[in-house]
Design a protein around this motif. Structure first.
Motif, PDB file in Angstrom:
ATOM      1  N   SER A 132       0.834  -1.200   0.000  1.00 32.87           N
ATOM      2  CA  SER A 132       0.000   0.000   0.000  1.00 32.87           C
ATOM      3  C   SER A 132       0.872   1.254   0.000  1.00 32.87           C
ATOM      4  N   GLY A 133       0.565   2.186  -0.890  1.00 36.02           N
ATOM      5  CA  GLY A 133       1.313   3.441  -0.979  1.00 36.02           C
ATOM      6  C   GLY A 133       1.225   4.245   0.307  1.00 36.02           C
ATOM      7  N   ILE A 134       0.125   4.080   1.030  1.00 36.31           N
ATOM      8  CA  ILE A 134      -0.023   4.821   2.292  1.00 36.31           C
ATOM      9  C   ILE A 134       0.946   4.263   3.310  1.00 36.31           C
ATOM     10  N   GLY A 151      -0.986  11.651  -3.978  1.00 36.23           N
ATOM     11  CA  GLY A 151      -2.187  11.199  -4.690  1.00 36.23           C
ATOM     12  C   GLY A 151      -1.984   9.907  -5.443  1.00 36.23           C
ATOM     13  N   THR A 152      -0.748   9.618  -5.826  1.00 42.77           N
ATOM     14  CA  THR A 152      -0.469   8.402  -6.601  1.00 42.77           C
ATOM     15  C   THR A 152      -0.697   7.123  -5.795  1.00 42.77           C
ATOM     16  N   PHE A 177      -3.322   6.356  -4.672  1.00 44.91           N
ATOM     17  CA  PHE A 177      -4.715   6.000  -4.961  1.00 44.91           C
ATOM     18  C   PHE A 177      -4.943   5.750  -6.450  1.00 44.91           C
ATOM     19  N   GLY A 178      -3.856   5.538  -7.169  1.00 44.55           N
ATOM     20  CA  GLY A 178      -3.940   5.316  -8.609  1.00 44.55           C
ATOM     21  C   GLY A 178      -3.094   6.348  -9.336  1.00 44.55           C
ATOM     22  N   GLU A 179      -2.635   5.945 -10.532  1.00 43.22           N
ATOM     23  CA  GLU A 179      -1.732   6.825 -11.298  1.00 43.22           C
ATOM     24  C   GLU A 179      -2.335   8.196 -11.553  1.00 43.22           C
ATOM     25  N   CYS A 180      -3.667   8.239 -11.736  1.00 41.66           N
ATOM     26  CA  CYS A 180      -4.276   9.529 -12.069  1.00 41.66           C
ATOM     27  C   CYS A 180      -4.329  10.464 -10.854  1.00 41.66           C
ATOM     28  N   GLY A 181      -3.848   9.989  -9.695  1.00 39.01           N
ATOM     29  CA  GLY A 181      -3.734  10.869  -8.532  1.00 39.01           C
ATOM     30  C   GLY A 181      -2.465  11.715  -8.593  1.00 39.01           C
ATOM     31  N   GLU A 182      -1.647  11.516  -9.648  1.00 40.76           N
ATOM     32  CA  GLU A 182      -0.432  12.337  -9.810  1.00 40.76           C
ATOM     33  C   GLU A 182      -0.823  13.813  -9.874  1.00 40.76           C
ATOM     34  N   GLY A 183      -0.042  14.630  -9.137  1.00 39.79           N
ATOM     35  CA  GLY A 183      -0.342  16.071  -9.120  1.00 39.79           C
ATOM     36  C   GLY A 183      -1.220  16.472  -7.945  1.00 39.79           C
ATOM     37  N   PHE A 184      -1.627  15.487  -7.124  1.00 38.07           N
ATOM     38  CA  PHE A 184      -2.502  15.786  -5.987  1.00 38.07           C
ATOM     39  C   PHE A 184      -1.937  15.179  -4.701  1.00 38.07           C
TER      40      PHE A 184
END
Ligand code: PLP
Length: 391
Positions: free
Chosen positions: A21-23, A355-356, A358-365
């Motif tokens: 898990s990234g967290i 943000g990543t 939670f998925g690649e599209c969380g990049e930038g957050f």
């Protein structure tokens, strides 16, 4: 057995392929760092309300220390069925359409294992809760994430789901309000998704664990839409609404055949949820509403403050309408999510999740959980402002 070969070779391929898990990966860095303010882990900062804790203590005092029915205590299932009928608009038979689980976590896991054959595809929306993709992979399914965008308030676009559907798609997972974005949906968009579920004969798993933490308007439940009850597994739990994360208690409601299939997996893997937690959950449903409302009001104040502050310091942030996460953009700083989070931690001792995770599209957050004391949030925001100015 050849004892010279590393034991890691015995780990199943699909488990080896899973990332940690990234967290957790990020919070391993935080461990042992003094003076850190954490906006990281998604957990209420309230202790479970006293009357609920007392119900657990009383259960122990009465010697309630046994297994229960695999489905859970009938008294609890009856209370759940009443709550779901009144609060979410779907009627379930407590005898065979309600299953008490060890949190929504277990409910998600056994739903996937009960439904998926190897290669079946599951669509879900990203950024999302960290367990969805691994839960699908562990059940030998194929994960198909649909990207949600900041400009849509991180709502899911029905046409994005439609574009992802193939003949192998079997299940659609929805989560509103959403972890990590706080995204919610309008009734017409939910209806458009329901139409897709009918058209393509999909089963929908709706994870509504944050529904009580909806700040604007009413939570619109997917299961209440016409025709959805028959093809939906409704998941909910006690962790967020009643600050009961440590009790590990949740539930699934659905059509008899699906609940029966989930019950079989549950029966052989978990047997039943803890009776002490089940007794506490009965008290939560009977007398926990005012505590939930007080907590929601407190989260709302913190949400308003943190979102306003992020926008003022140059981290654009939409107003999340539910859950307890802000999801500001760090793009104006030119740093990636991970660079921002790691430097913020090292230079200012504030922990947020990239943000990543939670998925690649969380990049930038960045995900910032505001279920933290207000003075800590104020201090964290001040340090973040200093950090942004220093860039
Ligand atoms: N679903 C979502 C969207 C969550 O954010 C979480 C926990 O953070 C869970 C499920 C797991 O909840 P539980 O504590 O009931 O296992």
């Amino acid at each position: 057995m050849d004892t010279t070969t590393p034991v890691s070779q015995f780990v199943a391929d699909h488990v080896r392929a899973l990332p940690r898990s990234g967290i957790r990966e990020f919070f391993d860095i935080v461990q042992g760092m003094p003076g850190v303010i954490s906006l990281g882990v998604g957990e209420p900062d309230f202790v479970t309300p006293w009357n609920i804790r007392e119900a657990a203590i009383y259960a122990l005092e009465r010697g309630r220390t046994t297994y229960t029915s695999n489905f859970g205590l009938l008294k609890l299932r009856e209370a759940i069925a009443r709550r779901v009928a009144e609060g979410f608009g779907a009627a379930y038979n407590p005898v065979n359409e309600v299953l008490v689980t060890v949190g929504v976590s277990e409910a998600l896991d056994i739903a996937m294992r009960a439904l998926l054959n190897p290669g079946d595809e599951v669509i879900y929306h990203e950024p999302c809760y960290v367990s969805y993709m691994p839960g699908i992979a562990l059940a030998h399914g194929v994960a198909r994430p649909v990207v949600c965008r900041a400009e849509d308030g991180f709502a899911v676009r029905p046409e994005a789901i439609a574009a992802m559907i193939t003949p192998r798609t079997k299940v659609l997972v929805l989560n509103f309000p959403t972890n990590p974005t706080g995204g919610t949906m309008t009734q017409p968009d939910l209806q458009a998704i329901a139409d897709l579920a009918v058209k393509h004969n999909l089963i929908v798993i709706t994870d509504e664990i944050y529904s009580e933490l909806t700040y604007e308007g009413h939570h619109a439940s997917f299961v209440a839409l016409p025709g959805m009850r028959e093809r939906t597994i409704f998941l909910h739990g006690f962790s967020k609404a009643y600050a009961m994360t440590g009790f590990r208690i949740g539930y699934a409601c659905g059509p008899v055949d699906l609940i029966e299939a989930m019950m079989k997996v549950h029966q052989y893997s978990m047997l039943c949820a803890s009776i002490i937690s089940q007794e506490a959950a009965i008290e939560a449903l009977r007398n926990g509403q005012s505590a939930t409302e007080e907590m929601r009001e407190s989260y709302r104040l913190r949400r308003d403050f943190i979102v306003r502050s992020f926008n003022e310091i140059g981290l654009p942030c939409h107003l999340p309408r539910g859950a307890f996460y802000a999801f500001p953009s760090v793009q104006p700083t030119g740093l990636t999510s991970k660079e921002f989070a790691v430097r913020l931690l090292k230079e200012k001792s504030v922990a947020c999740v990239p943000g990543t995770a939670f998925g690649e599209c969380g990049e930038g957050f960045l995900r910032c959980c505001y279920a933290t004391a207000m003075d800590r949030i104020e201090e964290a925001v001040e340090r973040m402002a200093q950090f942004v100015r220093s860039l």
